[in-house]
Design an enzyme around this catalytic site. Structure first.
Site, mmCIF file in Angstrom:
data_model
loop_
_atom_site.group_PDB
_atom_site.id
_atom_site.type_symbol
_atom_site.label_atom_id
_atom_site.label_comp_id
_atom_site.label_asym_id
_atom_site.label_seq_id
_atom_site.Cartn_x
_atom_site.Cartn_y
_atom_site.Cartn_z
ATOM 1 N N ASN A 28 -16.482 -122.571 -59.174
ATOM 2 C CA ASN A 28 -15.804 -122.203 -57.929
ATOM 3 C C ASN A 28 -16.515 -120.966 -57.386
ATOM 4 O OD1 ASN A 28 -14.079 -121.383 -55.909
ATOM 5 N ND2 ASN A 28 -12.384 -120.837 -57.276
ATOM 6 N N TRP A 29 -17.268 -121.171 -56.329
ATOM 7 C CA TRP A 29 -18.060 -120.054 -55.789
ATOM 8 C C TRP A 29 -17.252 -119.117 -54.895
ATOM 9 C CZ3 TRP A 29 -23.652 -121.929 -54.151
ATOM 10 C CH2 TRP A 29 -24.422 -122.052 -55.312
ATOM 11 N N LYS A 30 -16.028 -119.516 -54.568
ATOM 12 C CA LYS A 30 -15.189 -118.687 -53.685
ATOM 13 C C LYS A 30 -15.987 -118.352 -52.406
ATOM 14 C CE LYS A 30 -12.798 -117.267 -57.777
ATOM 15 N NZ LYS A 30 -11.915 -116.347 -58.444
ATOM 16 N N HIS A 113 -5.344 -123.098 -55.610
ATOM 17 C CA HIS A 113 -5.900 -121.965 -56.368
ATOM 18 C C HIS A 113 -5.003 -120.746 -56.155
ATOM 19 C CE1 HIS A 113 -8.537 -118.682 -57.530
ATOM 20 N NE2 HIS A 113 -9.210 -119.579 -58.243
ATOM 21 N N GLU A 115 -5.628 -117.764 -55.531
ATOM 22 C CA GLU A 115 -5.979 -116.925 -54.371
ATOM 23 C C GLU A 115 -5.426 -117.537 -53.085
ATOM 24 O OE1 GLU A 115 -10.171 -116.654 -55.229
ATOM 25 O OE2 GLU A 115 -9.666 -115.474 -56.995
ATOM 26 N N GLU A 185 -4.884 -121.666 -64.810
ATOM 27 C CA GLU A 185 -5.587 -120.405 -64.580
ATOM 28 C C GLU A 185 -4.568 -119.266 -64.552
ATOM 29 O OE1 GLU A 185 -9.594 -120.991 -62.495
ATOM 30 O OE2 GLU A 185 -8.084 -121.053 -60.943
ATOM 31 N N GLY A 191 -10.977 -113.309 -62.653
ATOM 32 C CA GLY A 191 -11.830 -112.234 -62.146
ATOM 33 C C GLY A 191 -11.646 -110.889 -62.830
ATOM 34 N N SER A 231 -11.924 -115.947 -66.167
ATOM 35 C CA SER A 231 -12.902 -115.164 -66.933
ATOM 36 C C SER A 231 -13.624 -115.961 -68.020
ATOM 37 C CB SER A 231 -12.244 -113.908 -67.522
ATOM 38 O OG SER A 231 -11.834 -113.046 -66.474
ATOM 39 N N GLY A 252 -15.384 -119.170 -62.103
ATOM 40 C CA GLY A 252 -15.741 -118.447 -60.881
ATOM 41 C C GLY A 252 -17.029 -117.675 -61.072
ATOM 42 N N GLY A 253 -16.896 -116.397 -61.437
ATOM 43 C CA GLY A 253 -18.037 -115.477 -61.516
ATOM 44 C C GLY A 253 -19.244 -116.038 -62.251
HETATM 45 P P1 PGA Z 1 -13.324 -116.278 -62.758
HETATM 46 O O1 PGA Z 1 -12.588 -117.172 -61.649
HETATM 47 O O2 PGA Z 1 -14.060 -117.214 -63.664
HETATM 48 O O3 PGA Z 1 -14.252 -115.386 -61.972
HETATM 49 O O4 PGA Z 1 -12.256 -115.516 -63.468
HETATM 50 C C1 PGA Z 1 -11.983 -118.379 -61.986
HETATM 51 C C2 PGA Z 1 -11.326 -118.998 -60.783
HETATM 52 O O5 PGA Z 1 -10.828 -118.273 -59.924
HETATM 53 O O6 PGA Z 1 -11.301 -120.229 -60.648
#
Ligand code: PGA
Length: 273
Positions: A28-30, A113, A115, A185, A191, A231, A252-253
């Site tokens: 997930n590149w956001k 998600h 967010e 999640e 994050g 994470s 994500g990251g």
């Molecule tokens: P993260 O994000 O791996 O950077 O914690 C995961 C996500 O939001 O799907």
């Protein structure tokens, strides 16, 4: 969809035991990377990856990078979107429909998600409509659930997840559970660099599978892939992915770095071996 474990007893007797669900490793590149940066990533990634993968690999960039990734990545990397509107078309400024996504090569869509839930006030009801639209449009939803830190501290983790599952997946047929994934999640792990421990995550995944079994049936619970997010990185991926109820990861990251992302995908070969 399944790999079967086969064990040898004595010299010749073969017994087939529990099927293993095929893992999904989704990135997930956001709101990171321009399409130029996405192209650079694809070129780097191409050189690092094996020609095939034992897991299903999905990458969800921003909308503007979808076309370049759809054409530049190896074909086994499926393209995901990070959101979608539930209506087919209409006056919804800034939104994309399922058919628009499919038209540019999208096969998976992340829905609900945390967010989107917290920063964009997405509610269970809208998330539910999106899941239904994705399924009826033959897009594969990655439906996200997760408790906040305060819900966890108040002992509300299970209650929160059960509510999210039942509201988000209301009316979904048992057969559809082969065509969707649930991403657990924990909001406090996204994050932050602090993932749930493999044991904590396993316990929650097991709980979610029990909820699915009691409301949608055993077959749905056996087939549905429940992936972990929050994470995940190269250093903790293996111990999370070997847990029996963890069927992959939403990352994500660490998915922004071609080398780390490719290493995590390669690592799944050791997990299924
Ligand atoms: P993260 O994000 O791996 O950077 O914690 C995961 C996500 O939001 O799907």
């Amino acid at each position: 969809m399944f790999f079967y474990d086969v064990i040898l007893i004595g010299s010749s007797q073969i017994i087939t035991i529990m099927p293993k669900r095929q893992m999904i490793i989704a990135g997930n590149w956001k709101m990171f990377k321009t399409s130029t940066q996405a192209k650079e990533f694809a070129h780097a990634f191409h050189k690092l990856l094996p020609q095939w993968s034992s897991c299903e690999v999905v990458l969800a960039p921003s909308y503007t990078s979808i076309p370049v990734l759809a054409s530049e990545l190896p074909s086994y990397v499926k393209i995901g979107a990070q959101n979608m509107h539930y209506e087919a078309e209409g006056a919804f400024t800034g939104e994309e429909s399922a058919s628009m996504l499919k038209d540019v090569g999208v096969q998976f869509v992340i829905i609900g998600h945390s967010e989107r839930r917290t920063l964009f006030q997405e509610k269970d009801e809208a998330i539910h409509l999106k899941v239904k639209t994705a399924l009826s449009s033959h897009l594969f939803p990655i439906f996200c659930i997760g408790e906040t830190l305060s819900e966890r501290q108040q002992g509300l983790t299970e209650k929160t997840l059960e509510r999210q599952i039942l509201k988000g997946l209301e009316g979904v047929s048992a057969q559809s559970f082969s065509h969707l994934a649930i991403a657990y999640e924990p909001v406090w792990a996204i994050g932050t660099g602090v993932a749930a421990s493999p044991e904590e995550a396993q316990a929650v995944h097991h709980f979610c599978r029990k909820v699915i079994a009691s409301h949608f049936g055993k077959e749905a619970a056996t087939n549905v892939r429940i992936i972990y997010g929050g994470s995940v990185k190269l250093s903790n991926a293996y111990h999370l992915l070997i847990q029996p109820d963890i069927d992959g990861a939403l990352i994500g990251g660490a998915s922004l770095h071609a080398e780390e992302w490719a290493e995590i995908i390669k690592l799944t070969q050791q997990v299924v071996a």
